[in-house]
Motif scaffolding. Structure first.
Motif, PDB file in Angstrom:
ATOM      1  N   ASN A 229       0.827  -1.207   0.000  1.00  0.00           N
ATOM      2  CA  ASN A 229       0.000   0.000   0.000  1.00  0.00           C
ATOM      3  C   ASN A 229       0.863   1.260   0.000  1.00  0.00           C
ATOM      4  OD1 ASN A 229      -2.659  -0.961  -0.156  1.00  0.00           O
ATOM      5  ND2 ASN A 229      -2.669  -1.477   2.010  1.00  0.00           N
ATOM      6  N   CYS A 230       1.991   1.190   0.696  1.00  0.00           N
ATOM      7  CA  CYS A 230       2.921   2.329   0.686  1.00  0.00           C
ATOM      8  C   CYS A 230       3.481   2.545  -0.724  1.00  0.00           C
ATOM      9  CB  CYS A 230       4.054   2.091   1.679  1.00  0.00           C
ATOM     10  SG  CYS A 230       3.529   2.104   3.415  1.00  0.00           S
ATOM     11  N   LYS A 231       3.793   1.448  -1.409  1.00  0.00           N
ATOM     12  CA  LYS A 231       4.304   1.554  -2.777  1.00  0.00           C
ATOM     13  C   LYS A 231       3.240   2.156  -3.702  1.00  0.00           C
ATOM     14  CE  LYS A 231       7.264  -2.569  -2.422  1.00  0.00           C
ATOM     15  NZ  LYS A 231       7.459  -3.951  -2.942  1.00  0.00           N
ATOM     16  N   THR A 232       1.998   1.707  -3.523  1.00  0.00           N
ATOM     17  CA  THR A 232       0.910   2.163  -4.392  1.00  0.00           C
ATOM     18  C   THR A 232       0.681   3.660  -4.248  1.00  0.00           C
ATOM     19  OG1 THR A 232      -0.192   0.007  -4.338  1.00  0.00           O
ATOM     20  CG2 THR A 232      -1.542   1.912  -4.931  1.00  0.00           C
ATOM     21  N   ILE A 233       0.576   4.144  -3.000  1.00  0.00           N
ATOM     22  CA  ILE A 233       0.305   5.572  -2.814  1.00  0.00           C
ATOM     23  C   ILE A 233       1.488   6.412  -3.277  1.00  0.00           C
ATOM     24  CG2 ILE A 233       1.130   5.782  -0.427  1.00  0.00           C
ATOM     25  CD1 ILE A 233      -2.064   7.370  -1.900  1.00  0.00           C
ATOM     26  N   LYS A 234       2.706   5.877  -3.172  1.00  0.00           N
ATOM     27  CA  LYS A 234       3.884   6.617  -3.627  1.00  0.00           C
ATOM     28  C   LYS A 234       3.869   6.777  -5.146  1.00  0.00           C
ATOM     29  CE  LYS A 234       7.872   8.274  -1.896  1.00  0.00           C
ATOM     30  NZ  LYS A 234       7.961   9.189  -0.757  1.00  0.00           N
ATOM     31  N   ARG A 235       3.357   5.766  -5.856  1.00  0.00           N
ATOM     32  CA  ARG A 235       3.233   5.876  -7.313  1.00  0.00           C
ATOM     33  C   ARG A 235       2.180   6.914  -7.687  1.00  0.00           C
ATOM     34  NH1 ARG A 235       3.632   0.150  -7.124  1.00  0.00           N
ATOM     35  NH2 ARG A 235       1.365  -0.032  -7.376  1.00  0.00           N
ATOM     36  N   LEU A 236       1.098   6.936  -6.918  1.00  0.00           N
ATOM     37  CA  LEU A 236      -0.002   7.852  -7.202  1.00  0.00           C
ATOM     38  C   LEU A 236       0.319   9.288  -6.781  1.00  0.00           C
ATOM     39  CD1 LEU A 236      -2.945   5.581  -5.984  1.00  0.00           C
ATOM     40  CD2 LEU A 236      -2.456   6.208  -8.354  1.00  0.00           C
ATOM     41  N   VAL A 237       1.078   9.406  -5.685  1.00  0.00           N
ATOM     42  CA  VAL A 237       1.414  10.730  -5.133  1.00  0.00           C
ATOM     43  C   VAL A 237       2.906  10.733  -4.805  1.00  0.00           C
ATOM     44  CG1 VAL A 237       0.795  12.488  -3.422  1.00  0.00           C
ATOM     45  CG2 VAL A 237      -0.886  10.751  -4.066  1.00  0.00           C
ATOM     46  N   PRO A 238       3.768  10.969  -5.773  1.00  0.00           N
ATOM     47  CA  PRO A 238       5.214  10.872  -5.540  1.00  0.00           C
ATOM     48  C   PRO A 238       5.732  11.807  -4.451  1.00  0.00           C
ATOM     49  CG  PRO A 238       4.735  10.939  -7.898  1.00  0.00           C
ATOM     50  CD  PRO A 238       3.453  11.233  -7.184  1.00  0.00           C
ATOM     51  N   GLU A 239       5.044  12.924  -4.218  1.00  0.00           N
ATOM     52  CA  GLU A 239       5.516  13.904  -3.233  1.00  0.00           C
ATOM     53  C   GLU A 239       5.207  13.493  -1.789  1.00  0.00           C
ATOM     54  OE1 GLU A 239       3.627  16.096  -6.785  1.00  0.00           O
ATOM     55  OE2 GLU A 239       3.174  14.372  -5.498  1.00  0.00           O
ATOM     56  N   ILE A 240       4.346  12.522  -1.614  1.00  0.00           N
ATOM     57  CA  ILE A 240       3.920  12.117  -0.284  1.00  0.00           C
ATOM     58  C   ILE A 240       5.056  11.388   0.434  1.00  0.00           C
ATOM     59  CG2 ILE A 240       3.063   9.759  -0.718  1.00  0.00           C
ATOM     60  CD1 ILE A 240       0.498  10.536   0.775  1.00  0.00           C
ATOM     61  N   ARG A 241       5.055  11.447   1.765  1.00  0.00           N
ATOM     62  CA  ARG A 241       5.960  10.608   2.548  1.00  0.00           C
ATOM     63  C   ARG A 241       5.196   9.387   3.045  1.00  0.00           C
ATOM     64  NH1 ARG A 241       7.444  14.962   6.676  1.00  0.00           N
ATOM     65  NH2 ARG A 241       5.600  15.849   5.668  1.00  0.00           N
ATOM     66  N   THR A 242       5.884   8.270   3.084  1.00  0.00           N
ATOM     67  CA  THR A 242       5.242   7.029   3.496  1.00  0.00           C
ATOM     68  C   THR A 242       5.939   6.461   4.723  1.00  0.00           C
ATOM     69  OG1 THR A 242       6.654   5.760   2.012  1.00  0.00           O
ATOM     70  CG2 THR A 242       4.497   6.434   1.164  1.00  0.00           C
TER      71      THR A 242
END
Length: 276
Positions: A156-169
């Motif tokens: 899930n961390c990988k998925t959101i990082k692809r969708l929102v590259p600027e986000i921190r996970t």
């Protein structure tokens, strides 16, 4: 021990107001969110999605524990309730009479505040949401860099990082079974900490307290901290219990990111550290 500039150390500390066990404000409410900001911390919001697609701050799968939902709805999954239904119930009075009138917030309420205060941050602890919808919402309010996405599933961390590259996970890893925690950290390290910015270790009390309070060995926590630092990442710890000496020890190790159930107790102890 090398000299530590304690004032500088305190200024470097970042802390998360852990929601579902927060003992000072009703969890996942606008009051608890503002309370954390006012104390200089970062609120955590557990995120779920209602039947009509609204992302809300809510920890449990059902409204029974924290709201005044009628008995007929107490065991209904949040995903089966509309936002209008959920919003009509009180989300504060069970915590304390003075919080009567608190409502379950929509995530958009929080994002509006973030957009107007670029210095603020929020942890979003994934429970049950459409990640594509979440990404669209963050993009709409242009708050991507103010969000720390937290979950215990690396995918899930990988998925959101692809969708929102600027986000921190942040990948959180339980600490009740030390062997499992060690294996999990090793497995993630083999990926090169893919798509991660922070790893959180849960510090659960050992059955017998010694000079080191927790089940995870001190050497393992220290080693993980150094490995993450070398990789340009951060270690966050969630100590389920701590006293003055325990927190001082963690600060001496160099750890500057924490998740906390008692924000006021934590900030008071930080001040003791600065003055010691």
């Amino acid at each position: 021990m090398n000299h530590i500039d304690k004032g500088a150390a305190i200024r470097e500390v970042r802390w998360q107001a852990h929601q579902n066990s927060n003992s000072e404000a009703p969890e996942n409410t606008m009051t608890s969110i503002q309370y954390a900001w006012d104390l200089g911390g970062i609120p955590e919001i557990d995120i779920r999605q209602t039947a009509d697609g609204i992302i809300v701050g809510f920890h449990d799968a059902t409204p029974k524990r924290t709201t005044t939902a009628p008995e007929a709805y107490q065991d209904t999954d949040i995903s089966e309730l509309t936002y209008a239904q959920l919003h009509q119930w009180d989300a504060g009075v069970k915590f304390g009479q003075r919080f009567q009138g608190e409502k379950v917030p929509a995530l958009e309420q929080v994002l509006v505040l973030l957009a107007n205060h670029p210095e603020r941050e929020v942890y979003l602890d994934y429970k049950q949401v459409d990640l594509t919808k979440l990404a669209e919402l963050l993009h709409r309010y242009k708050v991507e860099e103010q969000i720390i996405f937290a979950h215990n599933d690396h995918e899930n961390c990988k998925t959101i990082k692809r969708l929102v590259p600027e986000i921190r996970t942040m990948l959180w890893i339980p600490g009740r079974v030390p062997e499992t925690t060690v294996q999990k950290v090793a497995s993630v390290r083999e990926t090169g900490f893919d798509s991660l910015d922070i790893i959180q270790l849960h510090l659960v009390d050992a059955e017998e307290k010694g000079t080191w309070r927790y089940r995870l060995e001190r050497s393992f926590v220290q080693e993980t901290y150094q490995q993450l630092k070398d990789a340009g990442l951060e270690l966050e710890v969630l100590p389920y219990g701590f006293d003055r000496d325990d927190l001082f020890d963690l600060l001496h190790m160099g750890i500057r990111r924490y998740a906390i159930d008692e924000p006021k107790v934590f900030t008071n102890t930080l001040q003791l550290y600065a003055n010691s």
